[in-house]
Each structure stands twice: as structure tokens, then as C-alpha cells.
Design an enzyme around this catalytic site. Structure first.
Site, PDB file in Angstrom:
ATOM      1  N   HIS A 141       0.617  -1.148  -0.051  1.00 45.11           N
ATOM      2  CA  HIS A 141       0.172   0.163  -0.044  1.00 45.11           C
ATOM      3  C   HIS A 141       1.357   1.079  -0.112  1.00 45.11           C
ATOM      4  CE1 HIS A 141      -4.277  -1.921   0.875  1.00 45.11           C
ATOM      5  NE2 HIS A 141      -3.227  -3.051   1.229  1.00 45.11           N
ATOM      6  N   ASP A 155      -5.463   5.909   1.755  1.00 39.89           N
ATOM      7  CA  ASP A 155      -6.217   4.526   1.991  1.00 39.89           C
ATOM      8  C   ASP A 155      -7.043   3.206   1.954  1.00 39.89           C
ATOM      9  OD1 ASP A 155      -3.804   2.130   1.305  1.00 39.89           O
ATOM     10  OD2 ASP A 155      -5.784   1.666   1.984  1.00 39.89           O
ATOM     11  N   GLN A 193      12.566  -6.588  -7.029  1.00 39.12           N
ATOM     12  CA  GLN A 193      11.720  -7.521  -8.173  1.00 39.12           C
ATOM     13  C   GLN A 193      11.078  -7.343  -9.407  1.00 39.12           C
ATOM     14  OE1 GLN A 193       8.157  -9.080  -6.333  1.00 39.12           O
ATOM     15  NE2 GLN A 193       7.004  -8.169  -7.832  1.00 39.12           N
ATOM     16  N   HIS A 235       2.614 -14.133  -6.146  1.00 36.97           N
ATOM     17  CA  HIS A 235       1.318 -14.541  -4.842  1.00 36.97           C
ATOM     18  C   HIS A 235       0.000 -13.444  -4.971  1.00 36.97           C
ATOM     19  CE1 HIS A 235       2.331 -10.488  -3.444  1.00 36.97           C
ATOM     20  NE2 HIS A 235       1.629 -10.529  -2.352  1.00 36.97           N
ATOM     21  N   TRP A 273      -1.561  -7.301  -5.941  1.00 37.07           N
ATOM     22  CA  TRP A 273      -1.606  -6.112  -6.925  1.00 37.07           C
ATOM     23  C   TRP A 273      -0.078  -5.820  -7.628  1.00 37.07           C
ATOM     24  CZ3 TRP A 273      -5.279  -7.050 -10.783  1.00 37.07           C
ATOM     25  CH2 TRP A 273      -5.099  -6.240 -11.683  1.00 37.07           C
ATOM     26  N   ASN A 274       0.951  -4.886  -6.644  1.00 33.22           N
ATOM     27  CA  ASN A 274       1.221  -4.108  -7.375  1.00 33.22           C
ATOM     28  C   ASN A 274       2.311  -5.314  -8.237  1.00 33.22           C
ATOM     29  OD1 ASN A 274       1.470  -1.513  -6.035  1.00 33.22           O
ATOM     30  ND2 ASN A 274       1.263  -3.127  -4.103  1.00 33.22           N
ATOM     31  N   SER A 275       2.733  -6.523  -7.580  1.00 29.84           N
ATOM     32  CA  SER A 275       3.316  -7.500  -8.435  1.00 29.84           C
ATOM     33  C   SER A 275       2.640  -7.322  -9.692  1.00 29.84           C
ATOM     34  CB  SER A 275       3.459  -8.631  -7.837  1.00 29.84           C
ATOM     35  OG  SER A 275       4.662  -8.605  -6.421  1.00 29.84           O
ATOM     36  N   GLU A 296       3.175  -4.819 -12.396  1.00 23.87           N
ATOM     37  CA  GLU A 296       5.021  -4.952 -12.645  1.00 23.87           C
ATOM     38  C   GLU A 296       5.041  -5.778 -13.647  1.00 23.87           C
ATOM     39  OE1 GLU A 296       6.190  -3.523  -8.134  1.00 23.87           O
ATOM     40  OE2 GLU A 296       7.140  -5.845  -8.801  1.00 23.87           O
ATOM     41  N   GLN A 355      -6.790 -11.508  -2.336  1.00 19.11           N
ATOM     42  CA  GLN A 355      -5.562 -12.338  -4.079  1.00 19.11           C
ATOM     43  C   GLN A 355      -6.212 -13.286  -4.546  1.00 19.11           C
ATOM     44  OE1 GLN A 355      -1.587 -13.418  -1.638  1.00 19.11           O
ATOM     45  NE2 GLN A 355      -2.175 -11.082  -0.900  1.00 19.11           N
TER      46      GLN A 355
HETATM   47  O1  LIG Z   1      11.504  -9.791  -2.808  1.00 22.29           O
HETATM   48  C1  LIG Z   1      10.580  -8.786  -3.271  1.00 22.29           C
HETATM   49  C2  LIG Z   1       9.152  -8.817  -2.348  1.00 22.29           C
HETATM   50  C3  LIG Z   1       8.784  -7.649  -2.903  1.00 22.29           C
HETATM   51  N1  LIG Z   1       9.186  -6.390  -3.371  1.00 22.29           N
HETATM   52  C4  LIG Z   1       8.177  -5.727  -4.036  1.00 22.29           C
HETATM   53  O2  LIG Z   1       6.873  -5.127  -2.968  1.00 22.29           O
HETATM   54  C5  LIG Z   1       5.817  -5.063  -3.441  1.00 22.29           C
HETATM   55  C6  LIG Z   1       4.964  -5.693  -2.739  1.00 22.29           C
HETATM   56  O3  LIG Z   1       3.122  -6.107  -3.184  1.00 22.29           O
HETATM   57  P1  LIG Z   1       2.181  -6.438  -4.083  1.00 22.29           P
HETATM   58  O4  LIG Z   1       2.836  -7.421  -4.691  1.00 22.29           O
HETATM   59  O5  LIG Z   1       0.994  -5.988  -3.681  1.00 22.29           O
HETATM   60  O6  LIG Z   1       2.089  -7.155  -2.488  1.00 22.29           O
HETATM   61  P2  LIG Z   1       1.760  -7.163  -0.784  1.00 22.29           P
HETATM   62  O7  LIG Z   1       2.563  -6.114  -0.060  1.00 22.29           O
HETATM   63  O8  LIG Z   1       1.304  -9.008  -0.581  1.00 22.29           O
HETATM   64  O9  LIG Z   1       0.496  -6.375  -1.074  1.00 22.29           O
HETATM   65  C7  LIG Z   1      -0.849  -6.195   0.203  1.00 22.29           C
HETATM   66  O10 LIG Z   1      -1.201  -5.231  -1.049  1.00 22.29           O
HETATM   67  C8  LIG Z   1      -1.847  -5.313  -1.733  1.00 22.29           C
HETATM   68  C9  LIG Z   1      -2.056  -3.748  -2.769  1.00 22.29           C
HETATM   69  O11 LIG Z   1      -3.516  -3.555  -2.227  1.00 22.29           O
HETATM   70  C10 LIG Z   1      -2.277  -5.749  -2.380  1.00 22.29           C
HETATM   71  O12 LIG Z   1      -2.561  -6.497  -3.593  1.00 22.29           O
HETATM   72  C11 LIG Z   1      -2.277  -7.477  -1.936  1.00 22.29           C
HETATM   73  O13 LIG Z   1      -2.851  -9.027  -1.502  1.00 22.29           O
HETATM   74  C12 LIG Z   1      -2.238  -6.957  -0.303  1.00 22.29           C
HETATM   75  O14 LIG Z   1      -1.583  -8.247  -0.002  1.00 22.29           O
HETATM   76  C13 LIG Z   1       6.169  -4.645  -4.848  1.00 22.29           C
HETATM   77  O15 LIG Z   1       6.246  -3.212  -5.120  1.00 22.29           O
HETATM   78  C14 LIG Z   1       7.163  -5.749  -4.840  1.00 22.29           C
HETATM   79  O16 LIG Z   1       8.050  -5.173  -5.916  1.00 22.29           O
HETATM   80  C15 LIG Z   1      10.117  -6.595  -3.816  1.00 22.29           C
HETATM   81  O17 LIG Z   1      10.247  -5.921  -4.689  1.00 22.29           O
HETATM   82  N2  LIG Z   1      10.798  -7.938  -3.535  1.00 22.29           N
END
Ligand SMILES: O=c1ccn([C@@H]2O[C@H](COP(=O)(O)OP(=O)(O)O[C@H]3O[C@H](CO)[C@@H](O)[C@H](O)[C@H]3O)[C@@H](O)[C@H]2O)c(=O)[nH]1
Length: 415
Positions: free
Chosen positions: A15, A96, A294, A309, A312-314, A317, A334
Site C-alpha cells: 500500500h 487508503d 523484484q 502471490h 496487485w503491485n506484483s 509490475e 488475491q
Molecule cells: O522480494 C521482494 C518482494 C516484494 N517486492 C516489492 O514489494 C511490493 C509488494 O506488493 P504486492 O505485490 O502488492 O504485495 P503485498 O505487499 O502483499 O500487497 C498487499 O497490497 C496489495 C495492494 O493493495 C494487495 O493486492 C495484496 O493482496 C496485499 O497483500 C511490490 O512492489 C514488489 O515489487 C520486492 O521488491 N522484492
């Protein structure tokens, strides 16, 4: 007086990163605004266990905390907004949905309040439709059954939480406030989710009520240069290493250990992974503990697929890097993201859980092979490349997301 925009993210990494990137995006295109982010320090020592089932329970606990923290900060947020208003014209307060406790504060101060929805347009359809689902007598008599939501594929997974729970009440209340807000900024783009966005904008998700203006300004993601940060949450999934190993493909695996490790001793990879795993996969696999950059990894030419997993950001990306996905959801929204990715967008192959709620190594192996070797995998790969180009076009001059951002900032400038 200066025109100020105040953003209020939730402290969870998925977030926070997203809201910071939104602030940067606004400043890039409209540098005359002064931007302020209110950031709380999250509580430490969250208990996160290591199985997928426990992860779901824990996520509910964290979600409750995420709503609770801003509630405790109501007096300080109130004071801050009041003080800022003495020297600046606060044009918008963008929160948020976990920061919903602040909605009443800013509304009472007559500050236009917007929500920033950090997940999908499909998630937003679902979220706005929650009060309607809640009133539906069918869902009362069939708890846990798939539900129908305007703009989404049929039979999507029901909300994970019990409808009488505290967290469920919080979601309902937030959904109601969102409908009354000045607008909702959502991290998606029209080409990716045209059906869900159309359903919202046509008022189908809030039958009989006003629908707030919706601004799809995405993909709002961090860039490869600044993605090298640490995160404290995560789940270890040691036994699925066999799935990766047996797929025969080269891999990079970011392994999370339980944050309980802070209380215990730091576990080495040998203790988390299947016996002999690192040795056997030495020539074709790399295992990284806790965190990898990532965005930079996904952007590398040699990456052919991403087991994710479904945060949504992943997802965004991966789309922006043109990388097809294997969707393995764990908690929060998810599972809905998996349905959207697999059935609606066709950008991922699903990982299916067995009856015990776990994912078998055979299932993971099958899906990785399918993505890398099959015709279906090739189709998903082609489609994700088209969507990557669509994402870029949306953010370029004349694109739908940039147009939505301009519309939003014009509103702010004129108010
Ligand atoms: O080894 C890692 C792991 C994560 N990231 C970054 O961390 C962020 C992770 O974001 P996301 O993929 O959205 O996962 P969560 O942190 O689990 O996100 C929470 O927030 C999201 C947006 O609301 C929801 O979709 C998810 O379900 C919720 O768990 C991304 O930018 C990744 O690139 C890294 O750079 N390296």
C-alpha cells in the site's frame, strides 16, 4: 496560499509503495501542488505463521490492525489537517481504504476526500458492491458460496471473512464511505479492466445510489532503480521447492521466513528448503532470502515467467515487464486477483489448491511446465506482451490513465 494535496497511505508495503508512487506521478505532471504524506510506523512483532491456511487467518488479524492504527491517530491527523489549512488550501485528502477512520475527520473539515484503491478495478467493483451482497438473502443462506458481482466473471470467490466479523463490518463501513467520497483513484488502466470499470461507471455496483467519480490512473508502480527495499512480512513455502526443482526450468526463488525468526534464531536456507535442494539445483537455480529487487528482476530479458502471490503491485509490475504469471494466491483479495488474471485477462495460469488447502509440488511443477512449454503458455505470453504495450500507451500522452489523472488534477485546481 499554496495548493496542498495530502496523501494518507496504510503502512503495509504493497500500500505504501503504491501511494508514494502516486505522489511522484502527480508531482511529475503537476509540480505546482505541494504533496504531503502522513506515514505511521506499523506495530512490530506481528505474528505470521508459515502455512497458507494460517497465513489467511493472520492476514485477517493484520487487516484488523491496519484499520485500527489510523483510528488511534484520528486526533493527530485532525490537528495536522487543521494546521495545514491555516497556511495552504488543502485541495484533496487522498486516503487508503484502511485509513477510512480519517474519512469523517476530513469531511467534517470540508476537505474533499478521495480514496486511493491500491488493487484492481475488479476488486473495486467487488468492494463497492459489498453492501448489496450483504443485503442479498441468498448470501445469508449460502455463506461461503461463490458470488456474482457486476463487471466480473461469474462465481467469484466469496469474501474470506465471516460476514458478522469485525473486519467484515469495517469493510462494509468503508465501502459506504467510499460511495459518499469525492472520488476513487484506482491503480489500473482501461484496457486491462474495461468490463469492471464500465460496470462501476455505469452505476451497476451501487444500484440505486450515487457512484463517485472513478479515476483509473495506473499502472502506478515503482521503477527498477528504486525497487531495492526491505520488507518484513512473508511466508515460507519450503515443500513446494520440489515443484520448482522438478519443473526442470531455471529459477530465482525469493524465500520468506516467518517473522517469528526475530524471536527465534535466524534460520538458514538449509533449514527452510528441502534437504539437498540448493546442491541439486546449483547449476540452474538461485535462492534468495527475504527480498529481491523484484522490478529489476522482472525487467531482465531472461525471465520467462513469474510465480506470484497475486499482490496487485506484483501483477502490474509483471504486466509492465511483459512477463506471464503463474497465480498462487495466499490471502487478502488475491484469490479474486487469480480469477481476474486467469479468466478475465488471460495473463496467468492458475495454481490450484488441493482439498486440504495446500498447493502440492506436483501442481506447481505442472503449472510451471505449462507456462514455459505449452501452447496455452505461449498464448498467455503473447497476451501479456500486448498488455505491456497497452499499459505504456495508457500512461503516455493521449493515453487513458494520463487523461484520468489530468481530469482529477483539473478538479483539484478548480475547486
Ligand atoms: O522480494 C521482494 C518482494 C516484494 N517486492 C516489492 O514489494 C511490493 C509488494 O506488493 P504486492 O505485490 O502488492 O504485495 P503485498 O505487499 O502483499 O500487497 C498487499 O497490497 C496489495 C495492494 O493493495 C494487495 O493486492 C495484496 O493482496 C496485499 O497483500 C511490490 O512492489 C514488489 O515489487 C520486492 O521488491 N522484492
Amino acid at each position: 496560499m499554496k495548493d496542498a494535496i495530502v496523501l494518507y497511505p496504510s503502512p503495509g508495503m504493497g500500500h505504501l509503495i503504491s501511494m508514494v508512487e502516486l505522489a511522484k506521478l502527480i508531482l511529475t505532471h503537476h509540480p505546482t501542488f505541494s504533496m504531503t504524506l502522513i506515514i505511521h510506523t506499523p506495530p512490530s512483532n506481528q505474528t505470521v505463521e508459515t502455512s497458507q491456511q494460517i497465513a489467511t487467518t493472520t492476514a485477517k488479524y493484520i487487516a484488523t490492525l491496519e484499520f485500527e492504527l489510523p483510528r488511534l491517530h484520528i486526533p493527530s491527523v485532525h490537528r495536522f489537517l487543521q494546521t495545514l489549512s491555516e497556511t495552504s488550501k488543502v485541495k484533496a485528502f487522498v486516503i487508503d481504504f484502511f485509513c477510512d477512520a480519517a474519512f469523517q475527520v476530513s469531511t467534517n473539515l470540508n476537505i474533499p476526500t478521495y480514496y486511493y484503491f491500491t488493487t484492481s478495478g475488479g476488486g473495486l467493483s467487488h468492494f463497492l458492491y459489498l453492501p448489496t451482497l450483504h443485503r442479498n438473502p441468498d448470501s445469508e443462506s449460502n455463506p461461503g458460496q461463490p458470488v456474482s458481482v457486476p463487471g466480473l466473471p461469474p462465481d467469484i470467490p466469496p469474501p474470506a471473512q465471516d460476514r458478522t466479523s469485525e473486519i467484515s463490518k469495517k469493510f462494509l463501513e468503508t465501502s459506504t464511505h467510499m460511495a459518499e467520497s469525492s472520488g476513487v483513484v484506482v491503480n489500473t488502466f482501461e484496457l486491462l479492466e474495461s468490463r469492471a470499470l464500465r460496470a462501476i461507471m455505469d452505476g451497476l455496483c451501487l444500484p440505486g445510489k450515487r457512484t463517485p467519480p472513478v479515476f483509473p490512473v495506473g499502472p502506478v508502480i515503482s521503477t527498477a532503480e528504486n525497487s531495492d527495499k526491505e520488507d518484513e512480512n512473508g511466508y515460507s513455502v519450503g515443500r513446494n521447492g520440489y515443484g520448482l526443482e522438478n519443473s526442470g526450468h531455471r529459477f530465482l526463488w525469493v524465500v520468506r521466513d516467518s517473522p517469528n525468526e526475530e524471536k527465534e534464531k535466524e534460520k538458514g536456507l538449509d533449514e527452510i528448503l528441502p534437504e539437498g535442494f540448493i546442491k541439486r539445483t546449483r547449476n540452474r537455480g538461485l535462492v534468495v532470502k527475504r527480498w529481491a529487487p523484484q522490478v529489476a528482476v522482472l525487467s531482465h530479458d531472461s525471465v520467462g515467467g513469474f510465480v506470484t502471490h497475486c499482490g496487485w503491485n506484483s501483477v502490474l509490475e509483471a504486466i509492465c515487464a511483459g512477463v506471464p504469471m503463474v497465480a498462487w494466491p495466499l490471502y487478502a483479495e488475491q484469490r479474486l486477483n487469480r480469477v481476474l488474471l486467469v479468466e478475465e485477462m488471460k495473463l496467468a495460469l492458475p495454481v490450484d489448491e488441493s482439498e486440504d488447502g495446500f498447493v502440492s509440488s506436483a501442481e506447481l511443477e505442472k503449472r510451471v511446465r505449462e507456462l514455459m512449454e505449452s501452447e496455452r503458455g505461449r498464448e498467455v505470453r503473447e497476451r501479456v506482451k500486448l498488455m505491456r504495450d497497452g499499459a505504456k500507451a495508457a500512461m503516455d500522452a493521449g493515453g487513458s490513465s494520463l487523461a484520468a489523472l489530468t481530469e482529477l488534477t483539473q478538479l483539484w485546481k478548480q475547486s
